[in-house]
Scaffold this motif. Sequence first.
Motif, PDB file in Angstrom:
ATOM      1  N   GLY A 223      53.061  39.937  48.084  1.00  0.00           N
ATOM      2  CA  GLY A 223      53.381  38.524  47.907  1.00  0.00           C
ATOM      3  C   GLY A 223      52.844  37.602  48.985  1.00  0.00           C
ATOM      4  N   GLU A 224      52.176  38.155  49.987  1.00  0.00           N
ATOM      5  CA  GLU A 224      51.643  37.368  51.109  1.00  0.00           C
ATOM      6  C   GLU A 224      50.140  37.138  50.900  1.00  0.00           C
ATOM      7  OE1 GLU A 224      52.275  35.771  55.107  1.00  0.00           O
ATOM      8  OE2 GLU A 224      53.745  37.048  54.103  1.00  0.00           O
ATOM      9  N   LEU A 225      49.724  35.881  50.949  1.00  0.00           N
ATOM     10  CA  LEU A 225      48.319  35.540  50.772  1.00  0.00           C
ATOM     11  C   LEU A 225      47.501  36.051  51.955  1.00  0.00           C
ATOM     12  CD1 LEU A 225      46.175  33.983  49.092  1.00  0.00           C
ATOM     13  CD2 LEU A 225      46.732  31.971  50.491  1.00  0.00           C
ATOM     14  N   VAL A 226      46.453  36.818  51.664  1.00  0.00           N
ATOM     15  CA  VAL A 226      45.556  37.331  52.699  1.00  0.00           C
ATOM     16  C   VAL A 226      44.634  36.217  53.180  1.00  0.00           C
ATOM     17  CG1 VAL A 226      43.674  38.961  53.180  1.00  0.00           C
ATOM     18  CG2 VAL A 226      45.642  39.687  51.809  1.00  0.00           C
ATOM     19  N   GLY A 227      44.100  35.440  52.252  1.00  0.00           N
ATOM     20  CA  GLY A 227      43.189  34.364  52.590  1.00  0.00           C
ATOM     21  C   GLY A 227      42.363  33.966  51.385  1.00  0.00           C
ATOM     22  N   LEU A 228      41.340  33.154  51.643  1.00  0.00           N
ATOM     23  CA  LEU A 228      40.418  32.708  50.604  1.00  0.00           C
ATOM     24  C   LEU A 228      39.029  33.169  50.987  1.00  0.00           C
ATOM     25  CD1 LEU A 228      42.861  30.566  50.596  1.00  0.00           C
ATOM     26  CD2 LEU A 228      41.298  29.200  49.256  1.00  0.00           C
ATOM     27  N   ILE A 229      38.343  33.817  50.055  1.00  0.00           N
ATOM     28  CA  ILE A 229      36.990  34.310  50.291  1.00  0.00           C
ATOM     29  C   ILE A 229      36.101  33.650  49.243  1.00  0.00           C
ATOM     30  CG2 ILE A 229      35.489  36.310  50.409  1.00  0.00           C
ATOM     31  CD1 ILE A 229      39.259  36.706  50.772  1.00  0.00           C
ATOM     32  N   TRP A 230      35.182  32.775  49.733  1.00  0.00           N
ATOM     33  CA  TRP A 230      34.297  32.016  48.856  1.00  0.00           C
ATOM     34  C   TRP A 230      32.963  32.730  48.721  1.00  0.00           C
ATOM     35  CZ3 TRP A 230      36.052  27.615  46.473  1.00  0.00           C
ATOM     36  CH2 TRP A 230      37.234  27.061  46.969  1.00  0.00           C
ATOM     37  N   LEU A 231      32.368  32.626  47.558  1.00  0.00           N
ATOM     38  CA  LEU A 231      31.076  33.238  47.272  1.00  0.00           C
ATOM     39  C   LEU A 231      30.014  32.807  48.271  1.00  0.00           C
ATOM     40  CD1 LEU A 231      29.415  34.971  45.253  1.00  0.00           C
ATOM     41  CD2 LEU A 231      28.926  32.846  44.012  1.00  0.00           C
ATOM     42  N   ARG A 232      29.172  33.738  48.665  1.00  0.00           N
ATOM     43  CA  ARG A 232      28.036  33.450  49.544  1.00  0.00           C
ATOM     44  C   ARG A 232      26.968  32.699  48.758  1.00  0.00           C
ATOM     45  NH1 ARG A 232      24.149  36.902  47.683  1.00  0.00           N
ATOM     46  NH2 ARG A 232      24.831  38.915  46.883  1.00  0.00           N
ATOM     47  N   PRO A 233      25.993  32.082  49.440  1.00  0.00           N
ATOM     48  CA  PRO A 233      24.865  31.494  48.702  1.00  0.00           C
ATOM     49  C   PRO A 233      24.147  32.597  47.909  1.00  0.00           C
ATOM     50  CG  PRO A 233      24.876  30.757  50.985  1.00  0.00           C
ATOM     51  CD  PRO A 233      25.903  31.852  50.881  1.00  0.00           C
ATOM     52  N   VAL A 234      23.877  32.317  46.643  1.00  0.00           N
ATOM     53  CA  VAL A 234      23.261  33.327  45.780  1.00  0.00           C
ATOM     54  C   VAL A 234      22.052  32.756  45.045  1.00  0.00           C
ATOM     55  CG1 VAL A 234      25.387  34.646  45.412  1.00  0.00           C
ATOM     56  CG2 VAL A 234      24.821  32.774  43.855  1.00  0.00           C
ATOM     57  N   GLN A 235      21.200  33.659  44.611  1.00  0.00           N
ATOM     58  CA  GLN A 235      20.093  33.295  43.732  1.00  0.00           C
ATOM     59  C   GLN A 235      20.542  33.550  42.295  1.00  0.00           C
ATOM     60  OE1 GLN A 235      16.715  35.604  44.964  1.00  0.00           O
ATOM     61  NE2 GLN A 235      16.515  34.510  46.907  1.00  0.00           N
ATOM     62  N   THR A 236      19.988  32.783  41.375  1.00  0.00           N
ATOM     63  CA  THR A 236      20.341  32.920  39.970  1.00  0.00           C
ATOM     64  C   THR A 236      20.010  34.324  39.470  1.00  0.00           C
ATOM     65  OG1 THR A 236      19.921  30.577  39.622  1.00  0.00           O
ATOM     66  CG2 THR A 236      19.930  31.964  37.661  1.00  0.00           C
ATOM     67  N   GLY A 237      20.902  34.864  38.667  1.00  0.00           N
ATOM     68  CA  GLY A 237      20.668  36.163  38.050  1.00  0.00           C
ATOM     69  C   GLY A 237      21.484  37.268  38.696  1.00  0.00           C
ATOM     70  N   GLN A 238      20.851  38.418  38.897  1.00  0.00           N
ATOM     71  CA  GLN A 238      21.544  39.600  39.391  1.00  0.00           C
ATOM     72  C   GLN A 238      22.168  39.396  40.765  1.00  0.00           C
ATOM     73  OE1 GLN A 238      22.288  42.332  37.535  1.00  0.00           O
ATOM     74  NE2 GLN A 238      23.591  42.809  39.287  1.00  0.00           N
ATOM     75  N   ASP A 239      21.536  38.606  41.629  1.00  0.00           N
ATOM     76  CA  ASP A 239      22.115  38.363  42.952  1.00  0.00           C
ATOM     77  C   ASP A 239      23.459  37.648  42.823  1.00  0.00           C
ATOM     78  OD1 ASP A 239      22.053  38.356  45.877  1.00  0.00           O
ATOM     79  OD2 ASP A 239      21.737  36.196  45.676  1.00  0.00           O
ATOM     80  N   ALA A 240      23.569  36.708  41.902  1.00  0.00           N
ATOM     81  CA  ALA A 240      24.839  36.007  41.686  1.00  0.00           C
ATOM     82  C   ALA A 240      25.894  36.963  41.137  1.00  0.00           C
ATOM     83  CB  ALA A 240      24.645  34.825  40.738  1.00  0.00           C
ATOM     84  N   VAL A 241      25.507  37.811  40.202  1.00  0.00           N
ATOM     85  CA  VAL A 241      26.434  38.799  39.655  1.00  0.00           C
ATOM     86  C   VAL A 241      26.950  39.695  40.780  1.00  0.00           C
ATOM     87  CG1 VAL A 241      26.645  40.820  38.141  1.00  0.00           C
ATOM     88  CG2 VAL A 241      25.418  38.780  37.344  1.00  0.00           C
ATOM     89  N   THR A 242      26.038  40.209  41.587  1.00  0.00           N
ATOM     90  CA  THR A 242      26.406  41.084  42.703  1.00  0.00           C
ATOM     91  C   THR A 242      27.318  40.351  43.680  1.00  0.00           C
ATOM     92  OG1 THR A 242      24.355  42.331  42.487  1.00  0.00           O
ATOM     93  CG2 THR A 242      25.497  42.464  44.617  1.00  0.00           C
ATOM     94  N   GLY A 243      26.971  39.111  44.011  1.00  0.00           N
ATOM     95  CA  GLY A 243      27.777  38.335  44.947  1.00  0.00           C
ATOM     96  C   GLY A 243      29.197  38.136  44.458  1.00  0.00           C
ATOM     97  N   ILE A 244      29.359  37.861  43.175  1.00  0.00           N
ATOM     98  CA  ILE A 244      30.701  37.664  42.611  1.00  0.00           C
ATOM     99  C   ILE A 244      31.489  38.971  42.646  1.00  0.00           C
ATOM    100  CG2 ILE A 244      31.973  37.150  40.489  1.00  0.00           C
ATOM    101  CD1 ILE A 244      29.710  35.066  39.896  1.00  0.00           C
TER     102      ILE A 244
END
Length: 190
Positions: A37-58
């Motif tokens: 029940g305790e929030l660890v934090g917020l982790i935002w997506l890194r800069p990604v390139q369109t396509g497979q890099d974005a999929v991997t990043g997510i």
Amino acid sequence: MDTRIWDALVESMKNAYAAGLGEEGVPGPVIMPLVRGELVGLIWLRPVQTGQDAVTGIVELSNIAAAADADEVVLAWETQHVATACALPVGGPAPCLNMVHAKKDGHVLHRFPYTEQLQPGSPEGRVAVRPHWLPALEPQVGGELVAPIRAAVDYSFTPLDLDHPSPFGVTVVLMEEDGYSVRLTEAFAL
């Protein structure tokens, strides 16, 4: 998850989207792991390139949740942003802030559609865009998730096999080095 925490996370994401639309565009996906029940934090997506890099990043957003041994996660993303970044068809309402609340045994998909309203008169002479939030759609137990989001949710509950004395700490450091924006709460700060 406590209702107050859920409401705070929803409000926080709506505010982030309002700020993002007013500046450079919608923020990328963000994961919010919780442990007992305790929030660890917020982790935002890194800069990604369109396509497979974005999929991997997510999908890699799941690493900190897995390293923290999270028992639930909230993942937020914008429909059109993820579809464009991952070269996928747009499914569901767009524009729309999506938030999935997941546990090991299932998930609930929440959707917050909006329209973009132009607001002239910004200090730089630009036209600013603000979201006009429409009524939230009915939450969907087990609602369909696009593949990279589904994988991130699933991998959040898959233990990491790291031979390190501090798997959580090393995962945070590695993700920051890879360009993810990691904001831990005080209880989980390194």
